[in-house]
Design a protein around this motif. Structure first.
Motif, short mmCIF file in Angstrom:
data_model
loop_
_atom_site.label_atom_id
_atom_site.label_comp_id
_atom_site.label_asym_id
_atom_site.label_seq_id
_atom_site.Cartn_x
_atom_site.Cartn_y
_atom_site.Cartn_z
N GLN A 15 30.24 33.58 33.31
CA GLN A 15 30.90 34.51 32.41
C GLN A 15 31.49 35.64 33.24
O GLN A 15 30.76 36.34 33.94
N MET A 16 32.79 35.80 33.16
CA MET A 16 33.51 36.79 33.96
C MET A 16 34.12 37.83 33.03
O MET A 16 34.83 37.49 32.09
N SER A 17 33.84 39.08 33.31
CA SER A 17 34.35 40.19 32.53
C SER A 17 34.98 41.21 33.45
O SER A 17 34.76 41.20 34.66
N SER A 18 35.75 42.11 32.86
CA SER A 18 36.43 43.16 33.62
C SER A 18 37.16 42.58 34.82
O SER A 18 37.07 43.08 35.94
N LEU A 19 37.90 41.53 34.58
CA LEU A 19 38.55 40.80 35.66
C LEU A 19 39.61 41.65 36.34
O LEU A 19 40.30 42.45 35.70
N LYS A 20 39.74 41.44 37.64
CA LYS A 20 40.69 42.15 38.48
C LYS A 20 41.63 41.16 39.14
O LYS A 20 41.27 40.00 39.34
N PRO A 21 42.82 41.59 39.52
CA PRO A 21 43.74 40.68 40.21
C PRO A 21 43.12 40.04 41.45
O PRO A 21 43.43 38.88 41.75
N GLU A 22 42.26 40.75 42.15
CA GLU A 22 41.63 40.20 43.34
C GLU A 22 40.61 39.10 43.03
O GLU A 22 40.10 38.47 43.95
N ASP A 23 40.31 38.89 41.75
CA ASP A 23 39.47 37.77 41.37
C ASP A 23 40.24 36.45 41.30
O ASP A 23 39.63 35.40 41.11
N THR A 24 41.54 36.52 41.44
CA THR A 24 42.36 35.32 41.39
C THR A 24 41.97 34.35 42.50
O THR A 24 41.96 34.71 43.67
N THR A 65 43.61 32.92 37.29
CA THR A 65 44.66 33.84 37.69
C THR A 65 44.57 35.09 36.83
O THR A 65 44.61 35.01 35.60
N VAL A 66 44.46 36.24 37.48
CA VAL A 66 44.35 37.52 36.79
C VAL A 66 45.61 38.32 37.09
O VAL A 66 45.89 38.64 38.25
N SER A 67 46.36 38.64 36.07
CA SER A 67 47.59 39.39 36.23
C SER A 67 47.33 40.88 36.07
O SER A 67 46.48 41.30 35.28
N ALA A 68 48.09 41.68 36.80
CA ALA A 68 47.94 43.12 36.75
C ALA A 68 48.52 43.69 35.47
O ALA A 68 49.39 43.09 34.83
#
Length: 123
Positions: free
Chosen positions: A82-91, A120-123
């Motif tokens: 479970q991934m929350s508060s995702l950041k672009p660097e998590d891509t 993929t996490v977009s800014a």
């Protein structure tokens, strides 16, 4: 022999959430330590989160601590991230892996790997 298949990846906005699943087959599943790893383009594979075979202990990379949660359901032969508060660097491409007791956070200690799922996490 153990087979692992990841699902749940996709595109998400920064700050959003995503849940990855890894379905496993094989009679030794319940004896394995399990982990999630990720690999960004041009980068080395890195440890994200791990859980021991009983599900009594977990550990996380400092970069995801407090944001990601690993769990397992041995009755369903499935592990989750479970991934929350995702950041672009998590891509990255996220892969689940299984190894014998004490595999820890080193990918070289894991014997069984899924094919990976793209996050993929977009800014």
């Amino acid at each position: 022999q153990v087979q692992l298949v990841e699902t749940g990846g996709g595109l998400v906005q920064a700050g959003g959430s995503l849940r990855l699943s890894c379905a496993a087959s094989g009679r030794v599943f319940n004896t394995l330590d399990l982990g999630w790893f990720r690999q960004a383009p041009g980068q080395e594979r890195e440890f994200v989160a791990g859980i021991n075979w009983r599900g009594t202990n977990t550990d996380y990379a400092d970069s995801v601590k407090g944001r990601f949660t690993i769990s397992r359901d041995n009755n369903k032969n499935t592990i989750y991230l479970q991934m929350s508060s995702l950041k672009p660097e998590d891509t990255a491409v996220y892969s689940c892996a299984g190894g014998f007791d004490g595999s820890g956070d080193s990918p070289t200690n894991y014997l069984y790997w899924g094919q990976g799922t793209q996050v993929t996490v977009s800014a």
